[in-house]
Motif scaffolding. Structure first.
Motif, PDB file in Angstrom:
ATOM      1  N   CYS A 260       0.808  -1.225   0.000  1.00 24.03           N
ATOM      2  CA  CYS A 260       0.000   0.000   0.000  1.00 24.03           C
ATOM      3  C   CYS A 260       0.838   1.271   0.000  1.00 24.03           C
ATOM      4  CB  CYS A 260      -0.946   0.003   1.195  1.00 24.03           C
ATOM      5  SG  CYS A 260      -2.291  -1.188   1.047  1.00 24.03           S
ATOM      6  N   ASP A 261       2.160   1.165   0.075  1.00 15.53           N
ATOM      7  CA  ASP A 261       3.017   2.348  -0.019  1.00 15.53           C
ATOM      8  C   ASP A 261       3.050   2.893  -1.446  1.00 15.53           C
ATOM      9  OD1 ASP A 261       3.701   2.395   2.660  1.00 15.53           O
ATOM     10  OD2 ASP A 261       5.446   1.094   2.387  1.00 15.53           O
ATOM     11  N   ASN A 262       2.747   2.036  -2.415  1.00 12.16           N
ATOM     12  CA  ASN A 262       2.786   2.442  -3.816  1.00 12.16           C
ATOM     13  C   ASN A 262       1.382   2.761  -4.303  1.00 12.16           C
ATOM     14  OD1 ASN A 262       2.673   1.583  -6.895  1.00 12.16           O
ATOM     15  ND2 ASN A 262       4.780   2.179  -6.436  1.00 12.16           N
ATOM     16  N   GLU A 263       1.229   3.871  -5.011  1.00 10.00           N
ATOM     17  CA  GLU A 263      -0.100   4.335  -5.433  1.00 10.00           C
ATOM     18  C   GLU A 263      -0.797   3.349  -6.355  1.00 10.00           C
ATOM     19  OE1 GLU A 263      -2.189   8.212  -7.558  1.00 10.00           O
ATOM     20  OE2 GLU A 263      -0.067   8.261  -6.996  1.00 10.00           O
ATOM     21  N   GLN A 264      -0.070   2.807  -7.320  1.00 10.37           N
ATOM     22  CA  GLN A 264      -0.682   1.875  -8.266  1.00 10.37           C
ATOM     23  C   GLN A 264      -1.160   0.605  -7.572  1.00 10.37           C
ATOM     24  OE1 GLN A 264      -1.357   2.360 -11.567  1.00 10.37           O
ATOM     25  NE2 GLN A 264      -2.423   0.388 -11.411  1.00 10.37           N
ATOM     26  N   GLU A 265      -0.358   0.108  -6.641  1.00 11.22           N
ATOM     27  CA  GLU A 265      -0.732  -1.123  -5.935  1.00 11.22           C
ATOM     28  C   GLU A 265      -1.901  -0.879  -4.968  1.00 11.22           C
ATOM     29  OE1 GLU A 265       2.885  -0.898  -6.857  1.00 11.22           O
ATOM     30  OE2 GLU A 265       1.737  -2.037  -8.316  1.00 11.22           O
ATOM     31  N   ARG A 266      -2.008   0.347  -4.441  1.00  9.44           N
ATOM     32  CA  ARG A 266      -3.156   0.674  -3.578  1.00  9.44           C
ATOM     33  C   ARG A 266      -4.474   0.542  -4.334  1.00  9.44           C
ATOM     34  NH1 ARG A 266      -0.031   4.867  -1.118  1.00  9.44           N
ATOM     35  NH2 ARG A 266      -0.903   6.418  -2.540  1.00  9.44           N
ATOM     36  N   ARG A 303      -6.386   7.717   2.594  1.00 10.56           N
ATOM     37  CA  ARG A 303      -5.682   8.829   1.940  1.00 10.56           C
ATOM     38  C   ARG A 303      -5.804   8.737   0.426  1.00 10.56           C
ATOM     39  NH1 ARG A 303      -3.388  12.993   4.932  1.00 10.56           N
ATOM     40  NH2 ARG A 303      -1.528  13.008   3.631  1.00 10.56           N
ATOM     41  N   LYS A 304      -5.956   7.515  -0.081  1.00 11.47           N
ATOM     42  CA  LYS A 304      -6.059   7.312  -1.523  1.00 11.47           C
ATOM     43  C   LYS A 304      -7.491   7.491  -2.010  1.00 11.47           C
ATOM     44  CE  LYS A 304      -5.482   5.795  -5.737  1.00 11.47           C
ATOM     45  NZ  LYS A 304      -4.890   6.678  -6.750  1.00 11.47           N
ATOM     46  N   ASN A 305      -8.451   6.922  -1.287  1.00  7.66           N
ATOM     47  CA  ASN A 305      -9.821   6.847  -1.808  1.00  7.66           C
ATOM     48  C   ASN A 305     -10.857   7.618  -0.993  1.00  7.66           C
ATOM     49  OD1 ASN A 305     -11.208   5.772  -4.032  1.00  7.66           O
ATOM     50  ND2 ASN A 305     -12.223   4.264  -2.719  1.00  7.66           N
ATOM     51  N   GLY A 306     -10.471   8.136   0.151  1.00  7.48           N
ATOM     52  CA  GLY A 306     -11.332   9.027   0.912  1.00  7.48           C
ATOM     53  C   GLY A 306     -12.625   8.424   1.415  1.00  7.48           C
TER      54      GLY A 306
END
Length: 371
Positions: A260-266, A303-306
């Motif tokens: 989950c540290d990487n945006e694409q993998e999140r 943080r990614k999807n709110g």
């Protein structure tokens, strides 16, 4: 003519009865002894003998004497089985790991069947000293030939061989990052680690493969993306649902936290509908480490999807669980993330309640009021 013994109701003089037969006595030497024999304790291995065994193995390896190497490796195996920790410690202090890894490296490039059996035996004996507190001599397992052979064993049909390969790969990747790149470039390496985790060959092999995956995905985002494409997220979800072993759950969550540290993998993690409910369930249910990782992953996904993550978390009881996390105490970083999640969950909950109140008043606006 009535015979005399018949008239008296007797028996023939020479007729034997059970009472007349003398009991057959068992000879004393054939009787079971009442005293159990206690085996004499075996004499422990001396440092001089251990050093001599290791020297003989190194010499046989240098001469590429397959039969002699197999004989010495089998002897080492028997010595460890006989006296356990005593002989293990003595052999370790006298260079057995270096001798075994030299043997494995020397014969790894061969394709002959008898040498494959030798390598399986060496791998089996090496696992007696894993995990290693010191890595002297084990770096030879990171050579190109050794890594290729380990990957071949990782994808073998024998469960024990696959487990031993996973244990050794875990140790090799812990030595240096360059072995991570070398291993993941080998065809079938990443697939083998995924497969042994999915097959659940044993708890030891599952934990070893997850640790190897963790060290690989922590090293490079491209490697992490490669594992995600192979179905790592779905695999972790499956393991979290089906395996109740504490250490296995912890390793799964640690791997997921790194992904989950990487945006694409999140984004790939968010596509899995079971992730958020599973993360909330693992909070305060497994261990402190599992709670820290679950909170961290939820925070990263939020943080990614709110709002979508918050709504889903609210539905499965995240608000109450995070409150308890703050009450029982946790490390500072987890405390900060839990507090931030709680503030936003509370805001989201208030908005839902306002929306529900507004919807109910809109439905009742045409209803006649009673006077």
């Amino acid at each position: 003519m009535v015979l005399p013994w018949r008239s008296r109701g007797g028996k023939r003089p020479n007729q034997l009865t059970i009472s007349n037969v003398a009991e057959t006595k068992t000879p004393a030497q054939l009787r079971p002894s009442r005293i159990d024999r206690i085996q004499s304790p075996r004499v422990p291995l001396t440092p001089r003998a251990a050093a001599e065994i290791c020297r003989r193995l190194e010499n046989a390896t240098a001469r590429e004497e397959n039969a002699e190497c197999f004989k010495i490796v089998s002897k080492i195996k028997n010595l460890v089985r006989e006296s356990g920790e005593t002989n293990k410690k003595c052999l370790l202090q006298n260079g057995v790991v270096s001798a075994l890894t030299s043997c494995f490296q020397r014969f790894s490039s061969s394709t002959r069947e008898e040498q494959a059996r030798l390598l399986e035996e060496v791998l089996s004996v090496l696992t007696y000293w894993l995990p290693l507190s010191r890595t002297e001599g084990f770096s030879k397992m990171g050579s190109t030939a050794s890594l290729n052979r380990l990957v071949r064993f990782l994808n073998a049909s024998d469960a024990k061989t696959r487990q031993n390969a996973a244990l050794c790969i875990r140790e090799v990747l812990a030595i240096d990052k360059r072995y991570v790149y070398a291993l993941t470039d080998i065809e079938g390496a990443c697939e083998g680690l995924i497969k042994i985790t999915r097959d659940s060959v044993s708890t030891s092999s599952t934990k070893a493969s997850l640790m190897a995956i963790y060290r690989a995905v922590s090293c490079d985002n491209k490697i992490a993306a490669k594992f995600v494409k192979l179905g790592l997220v779905a695999l972790i979800t499956e393991v979290l649902m089906n395996n109740s072993e504490k250490s296995v759950c912890e390793r799964c969550l640690v791997v997921l936290n790194v992904i989950c540290d990487n945006e694409q993998e999140r984004e790939d993690v968010l596509r899995n509908a079971l992730i958020v409910p599973l993360l909330v369930k693992k909070i305060l249910r497994v261990s402190e480490l599992a709670t820290q990782c679950s909170v961290s992953i939820l925070w990263k996904l939020w943080r990614k999807n709110g709002e979508d993550v918050l709504l889903e978390a609210l539905q499965v009881g995240a608000f109450e669980k995070l409150l308890v996390v703050l009450q029982v105490g946790c490390e500072e970083k987890t405390k900060e993330r839990a507090s931030e999640l709680l503030r936003n969950l509370n805001r989201c909950r208030n908005e839902i309640e306002k929306t529900n109140c507004l919807d109910s008043s809109m439905r009742l606006k045409n209803v006649k009021k009673s006077f």
